[in-house]
Design a protein around this motif. Structure first.
Motif, PDB file in Angstrom:
ATOM      1  N   UNK A 222       0.821  -1.211   0.000  1.00 48.88           N
ATOM      2  CA  UNK A 222       0.000   0.000   0.000  1.00 48.88           C
ATOM      3  C   UNK A 222       0.854   1.260   0.000  1.00 48.88           C
ATOM      4  N   UNK A 223       1.940   1.236   0.740  1.00 46.21           N
ATOM      5  CA  UNK A 223       2.797   2.422   0.761  1.00 46.21           C
ATOM      6  C   UNK A 223       3.471   2.617  -0.603  1.00 46.21           C
ATOM      7  N   UNK A 224       3.821   1.524  -1.267  1.00 46.04           N
ATOM      8  CA  UNK A 224       4.411   1.636  -2.600  1.00 46.04           C
ATOM      9  C   UNK A 224       3.392   2.192  -3.590  1.00 46.04           C
ATOM     10  N   UNK A 225       2.155   1.722  -3.506  1.00 45.81           N
ATOM     11  CA  UNK A 225       1.112   2.229  -4.392  1.00 45.81           C
ATOM     12  C   UNK A 225       0.823   3.702  -4.123  1.00 45.81           C
ATOM     13  N   UNK A 226       0.847   4.079  -2.857  1.00 48.86           N
ATOM     14  CA  UNK A 226       0.618   5.474  -2.505  1.00 48.86           C
ATOM     15  C   UNK A 226       1.728   6.350  -3.081  1.00 48.86           C
ATOM     16  N   UNK A 227       2.960   5.904  -2.957  1.00 49.33           N
ATOM     17  CA  UNK A 227       4.082   6.658  -3.515  1.00 49.33           C
ATOM     18  C   UNK A 227       3.995   6.771  -5.021  1.00 49.33           C
ATOM     19  N   UNK A 228       3.601   5.685  -5.688  1.00 48.56           N
ATOM     20  CA  UNK A 228       3.474   5.717  -7.146  1.00 48.56           C
ATOM     21  C   UNK A 228       2.344   6.656  -7.567  1.00 48.56           C
ATOM     22  N   UNK A 229       1.236   6.622  -6.842  1.00 51.73           N
ATOM     23  CA  UNK A 229       0.113   7.507  -7.180  1.00 51.73           C
ATOM     24  C   UNK A 229       0.497   8.963  -6.970  1.00 51.73           C
ATOM     25  N   UNK A 230       1.230   9.240  -5.928  1.00 50.36           N
ATOM     26  CA  UNK A 230       1.665  10.610  -5.658  1.00 50.36           C
ATOM     27  C   UNK A 230       2.605  11.099  -6.759  1.00 50.36           C
ATOM     28  N   UNK A 231       3.482  10.216  -7.234  1.00 52.12           N
ATOM     29  CA  UNK A 231       4.435  10.596  -8.271  1.00 52.12           C
ATOM     30  C   UNK A 231       3.735  10.830  -9.613  1.00 52.12           C
ATOM     31  N   UNK A 232       2.571  10.218  -9.808  1.00 52.08           N
ATOM     32  CA  UNK A 232       1.855  10.344 -11.076  1.00 52.08           C
ATOM     33  C   UNK A 232       1.070  11.643 -11.189  1.00 52.08           C
ATOM     34  N   UNK A 233       0.909  12.347 -10.110  1.00 49.22           N
ATOM     35  CA  UNK A 233       0.149  13.591 -10.183  1.00 49.22           C
ATOM     36  C   UNK A 233       0.882  14.574 -11.080  1.00 49.22           C
TER      37      UNK A 233
END
Length: 78
Positions: free
Chosen positions: A12-23
């Protein structure tokens, strides 16, 4: 159970980081002809660079010289 919880937390933390980077900031439109010409020039340069790399023969691999390995002399039997 602890390992599963830890694995889920890490995922979940990896997905959160990836989603944040995609903004992103969205698409911006510019009517400035100088910017458009600059972008077109960069695109043409990249395209020509890719074409030249595809047509160029592959670079030969650098040869690696291995040093001689010497075995230690056997210890005298007592």
């Amino acid at each position: 159970m602890k390992k599963v919880s830890l694995a889920i937390l890490v995922s979940l933390s990896a997905l959160t980081g990836a989603a944040y980077a995609q903004q992103d900031q969205g698409i911006r439109m510019s009517t400035d002809p100088a910017k458009a010409a600059d972008i077109e020039q960069r695109a043409q340069d990249l395209q020509s660079k890719q074409q030249s790399m595809e047509s160029a023969p592959p670079a030969p691999m650098k040869q690696h010289q291995k040093g001689m390995h010497h075995k230690k002399p056997a210890a005298p039997a007592q």
